[in-house]
Motif scaffolding. Structure first.
Motif, PDB file in Angstrom:
ATOM      1  N   ILE A 234       9.569   2.698  27.214  1.00  0.00           N
ATOM      2  CA  ILE A 234       8.737   2.811  26.010  1.00  0.00           C
ATOM      3  C   ILE A 234       9.370   2.039  24.854  1.00  0.00           C
ATOM      4  CG2 ILE A 234       7.880   4.420  24.264  1.00  0.00           C
ATOM      5  CD1 ILE A 234       7.518   6.484  26.488  1.00  0.00           C
ATOM      6  N   TYR A 235      10.682   2.125  24.741  1.00  0.00           N
ATOM      7  CA  TYR A 235      11.409   1.403  23.697  1.00  0.00           C
ATOM      8  C   TYR A 235      11.064  -0.087  23.762  1.00  0.00           C
ATOM      9  CZ  TYR A 235      15.569  -0.361  21.159  1.00  0.00           C
ATOM     10  OH  TYR A 235      16.410  -1.002  20.289  1.00  0.00           O
ATOM     11  N   LYS A 236      11.218  -0.672  24.934  1.00  0.00           N
ATOM     12  CA  LYS A 236      10.986  -2.108  25.098  1.00  0.00           C
ATOM     13  C   LYS A 236       9.534  -2.467  24.816  1.00  0.00           C
ATOM     14  CE  LYS A 236      11.500  -5.856  28.465  1.00  0.00           C
ATOM     15  NZ  LYS A 236      11.938  -6.202  29.852  1.00  0.00           N
ATOM     16  N   ARG A 237       8.601  -1.689  25.362  1.00  0.00           N
ATOM     17  CA  ARG A 237       7.175  -1.998  25.213  1.00  0.00           C
ATOM     18  C   ARG A 237       6.721  -1.869  23.763  1.00  0.00           C
ATOM     19  NH1 ARG A 237       4.362   2.371  27.917  1.00  0.00           N
ATOM     20  NH2 ARG A 237       4.215   3.334  25.846  1.00  0.00           N
ATOM     21  N   GLU A 238       7.078  -0.774  23.101  1.00  0.00           N
ATOM     22  CA  GLU A 238       6.582  -0.522  21.750  1.00  0.00           C
ATOM     23  C   GLU A 238       7.278  -1.398  20.715  1.00  0.00           C
ATOM     24  OE1 GLU A 238       3.859   1.521  21.111  1.00  0.00           O
ATOM     25  OE2 GLU A 238       3.821   1.396  23.307  1.00  0.00           O
ATOM     26  N   LEU A 239       8.540  -1.725  20.952  1.00  0.00           N
ATOM     27  CA  LEU A 239       9.235  -2.623  20.034  1.00  0.00           C
ATOM     28  C   LEU A 239       8.619  -4.016  20.090  1.00  0.00           C
ATOM     29  CD1 LEU A 239      11.516  -3.167  18.022  1.00  0.00           C
ATOM     30  CD2 LEU A 239      13.037  -3.597  19.977  1.00  0.00           C
ATOM     31  N   GLU A 240       8.305  -4.482  21.275  1.00  0.00           N
ATOM     32  CA  GLU A 240       7.674  -5.789  21.412  1.00  0.00           C
ATOM     33  C   GLU A 240       6.293  -5.801  20.765  1.00  0.00           C
ATOM     34  OE1 GLU A 240       7.257  -9.639  21.984  1.00  0.00           O
ATOM     35  OE2 GLU A 240       9.089  -8.536  22.482  1.00  0.00           O
ATOM     36  N   ALA A 241       5.542  -4.722  20.940  1.00  0.00           N
ATOM     37  CA  ALA A 241       4.210  -4.629  20.331  1.00  0.00           C
ATOM     38  C   ALA A 241       4.314  -4.634  18.805  1.00  0.00           C
ATOM     39  CB  ALA A 241       3.507  -3.365  20.817  1.00  0.00           C
ATOM     40  N   LEU A 242       5.295  -3.913  18.269  1.00  0.00           N
ATOM     41  CA  LEU A 242       5.456  -3.870  16.819  1.00  0.00           C
ATOM     42  C   LEU A 242       5.882  -5.238  16.284  1.00  0.00           C
ATOM     43  CD1 LEU A 242       5.462  -2.348  14.168  1.00  0.00           C
ATOM     44  CD2 LEU A 242       7.770  -1.510  14.702  1.00  0.00           C
ATOM     45  N   ARG A 243       6.773  -5.909  16.989  1.00  0.00           N
ATOM     46  CA  ARG A 243       7.170  -7.261  16.578  1.00  0.00           C
ATOM     47  C   ARG A 243       5.953  -8.173  16.466  1.00  0.00           C
ATOM     48  NH1 ARG A 243      10.835  -7.880  20.896  1.00  0.00           N
ATOM     49  NH2 ARG A 243      12.909  -7.070  20.477  1.00  0.00           N
ATOM     50  N   LEU A 244       5.057  -8.077  17.437  1.00  0.00           N
ATOM     51  CA  LEU A 244       3.871  -8.935  17.457  1.00  0.00           C
ATOM     52  C   LEU A 244       2.957  -8.629  16.278  1.00  0.00           C
ATOM     53  CD1 LEU A 244       2.281 -11.128  18.941  1.00  0.00           C
ATOM     54  CD2 LEU A 244       1.224  -9.315  20.319  1.00  0.00           C
ATOM     55  N   MET A 245       2.767  -7.350  15.966  1.00  0.00           N
ATOM     56  CA  MET A 245       1.912  -6.972  14.834  1.00  0.00           C
ATOM     57  C   MET A 245       2.488  -7.482  13.519  1.00  0.00           C
ATOM     58  SD  MET A 245       0.480  -3.142  15.734  1.00  0.00           S
ATOM     59  CE  MET A 245       1.609  -2.573  16.994  1.00  0.00           C
ATOM     60  N   VAL A 246       3.796  -7.382  13.370  1.00  0.00           N
ATOM     61  CA  VAL A 246       4.444  -7.880  12.156  1.00  0.00           C
ATOM     62  C   VAL A 246       4.287  -9.397  12.064  1.00  0.00           C
ATOM     63  CG1 VAL A 246       6.664  -8.201  11.007  1.00  0.00           C
ATOM     64  CG2 VAL A 246       6.071  -5.975  11.983  1.00  0.00           C
ATOM     65  N   LYS A 247       4.466 -10.073  13.176  1.00  0.00           N
ATOM     66  CA  LYS A 247       4.346 -11.533  13.212  1.00  0.00           C
ATOM     67  C   LYS A 247       2.945 -11.977  12.828  1.00  0.00           C
ATOM     68  CE  LYS A 247       5.011 -15.496  16.311  1.00  0.00           C
ATOM     69  NZ  LYS A 247       5.381 -15.920  17.693  1.00  0.00           N
ATOM     70  N   ASN A 248       1.943 -11.176  13.177  1.00  0.00           N
ATOM     71  CA  ASN A 248       0.552 -11.530  12.900  1.00  0.00           C
ATOM     72  C   ASN A 248       0.101 -11.172  11.489  1.00  0.00           C
ATOM     73  OD1 ASN A 248       0.132 -12.652  15.433  1.00  0.00           O
ATOM     74  ND2 ASN A 248      -0.554 -10.708  16.332  1.00  0.00           N
ATOM     75  N   ASP A 249       0.995 -10.616  10.695  1.00  0.00           N
ATOM     76  CA  ASP A 249       0.693 -10.344   9.278  1.00  0.00           C
ATOM     77  C   ASP A 249       1.397 -11.422   8.458  1.00  0.00           C
ATOM     78  OD1 ASP A 249       0.323  -9.428   6.707  1.00  0.00           O
ATOM     79  OD2 ASP A 249       0.678  -7.323   7.223  1.00  0.00           O
ATOM     80  N   PRO A 250       0.715 -12.540   8.162  1.00  0.00           N
ATOM     81  CA  PRO A 250       1.388 -13.706   7.561  1.00  0.00           C
ATOM     82  C   PRO A 250       1.905 -13.474   6.155  1.00  0.00           C
ATOM     83  CG  PRO A 250      -0.990 -13.999   7.538  1.00  0.00           C
ATOM     84  CD  PRO A 250      -0.729 -12.761   8.340  1.00  0.00           C
ATOM     85  N   ASN A 251       1.403 -12.458   5.472  1.00  0.00           N
ATOM     86  CA  ASN A 251       1.812 -12.211   4.092  1.00  0.00           C
ATOM     87  C   ASN A 251       3.028 -11.300   3.977  1.00  0.00           C
ATOM     88  OD1 ASN A 251      -0.428 -13.694   3.017  1.00  0.00           O
ATOM     89  ND2 ASN A 251      -1.725 -11.959   3.588  1.00  0.00           N
ATOM     90  N   LEU A 252       3.509 -10.834   5.119  1.00  0.00           N
ATOM     91  CA  LEU A 252       4.581  -9.834   5.113  1.00  0.00           C
ATOM     92  C   LEU A 252       5.882 -10.437   5.628  1.00  0.00           C
ATOM     93  CD1 LEU A 252       5.474  -6.880   4.773  1.00  0.00           C
ATOM     94  CD2 LEU A 252       4.645  -6.442   7.099  1.00  0.00           C
TER      95      LEU A 252
END
Length: 333
Positions: free
Chosen positions: A49-67
């Motif tokens: 779960i650590y690996k899966r959810e951390l990767e998912a969160l990284r992707l969401m952050v990456k897709n927020d260009p203003n942050l």
């Protein structure tokens, strides 16, 4: 009312609190076996779960260009742990965290420790050096001297200052916003600690000296901001709010907060009055200052402030992260 479970003061968990965090060969932060088991049981923190959810969160952050956020898994991990490894909820909290700082910097901006010397002179706020029997951080906020100083802004005919406030103390340099920001500084310090991300924090509010004159400082505006910080915004597990020395009419103050409180947080507000043995049933006395029936010496925030000053560069560095001020921001919460 039901009491929180306690563990023996000499438990393996208590003993493991010192030096429990190590680094793996790849630089990631690890916890010892007992803490890792606790994280798995309480937060769903399994390796998969650590690996899966951390990767998912990284992707969401990456897709927020203003942050802009620190390029660190450990930074993201605090939000995942606060939301029990649900990456979507963690991302929503991360957005709220930075939006809070953008929209209300007067309350939620993290000050540099070197700018807070006046606040620390009051000896009103202290993050205790030791953790409690459940591994939680313990933060004490004493309102009496804070309120006396704040009242000097509003009332010409004030009683003599207590000896705890220096005679040459300039009350014009302290506002309720300063109190708020110093609390944020305290939280920003401990949220970096892996063990605190797992175990959480308990807050002791000493309401001695509270009078009806002070009601003006407990406005719905500040109450709502405080509740937002605790419930939705800051990536920490707030495990209890213990009120001591409160006057009989303190229920009126709580009534200001209740409309904004979720049931989970409401149940974690415990009123103890002057009964320190009641407090000790939740927070063991060996970590508490003598003023609260403890054996850990007198209340003194000096060592904590020295530690904060030593971290000045860190607190300066984190101010460069957040949302682009000129961007059109759409929060997904």
């Amino acid at each position: 009312m039901p009491m929180e479970a306690t563990s023996p003061r000499n438990s393996p968990l208590r003993q493991s609190l010192v030096g429990m965090v190590a680094k793996s060969p790849n630089g990631s932060l690890l916890m010892d076996d007992e803490w890792q088991q606790r994280a798995e049981e309480e937060l769903n923190e399994t390796p998969e779960i650590y690996k899966r959810e951390l990767e998912a969160l990284r992707l969401m952050v990456k897709n927020d260009p203003n942050l802009r956020v620190p390029d660190s898994d450990h930074f993201l991990l605090r939000f995942l742990r606060a939301r029990k490894f649900d990456s979507k909820k963690a991302f929503h909290m991360l957005q709220r965290y930075f939006l809070m700082k953008l929209k209300c910097p007067e309350l939620f901006g993290c000050p540099l420790p070197s700018t807070c010397s006046v606040m620390f002179e009051l000896q009103a706020q202290n993050m205790l050096q030791q953790r409690d029997q459940l591994g939680r951080r313990v933060y004490i906020l004493r309102v009496e001297d804070l309120l006396l100083v704040l009242m000097e802004h509003h009332t010409a005919d004030m009683p003599l200052r207590p000896t705890s406030i220096p005679d040459n103390f300039d009350s014009s340099k302290v506002t309720i916003d300063d109190v708020f920001r110093t609390n944020v500084l305290a939280l920003e310090q401990i949220v970096r600690e892996s063990e605190t991300q797992v175990a959480g924090i308990v807050v002791i509010l000493d309401m001695a000296g509270l009078s009806l004159q002070h009601a003006k400082f407990f406005t719905p505006y500040y109450a709502k901001r405080m509740v937002e910080l605790v419930q939705e915004t800051f990536p920490l597990r707030f495990k209890g709010f213990h009120i001591v020395n409160e006057p009989f009419y303190f229920d009126a103050v709580v009534a200001v907060l209740k409309p904004f409180l979720k049931d989970k947080i409401r149940k974690r507000i415990i009123l103890h009055g002057n009964d320190l043995s009641s407090l000790h049933a939740f927070v063991s006395s060996d970590v508490l200052p003598a003023e609260y029936g403890g054996t850990a010496g007198k209340f003194d925030n000096g060592p904590w402030y020295m530690h904060l000053l030593a971290e000045e560069n860190y607190f300066s560095d984190i101010q460069k992260y957040g949302y682009n001020l000129d961007a059109e921001i759409e929060c997904t919460t």
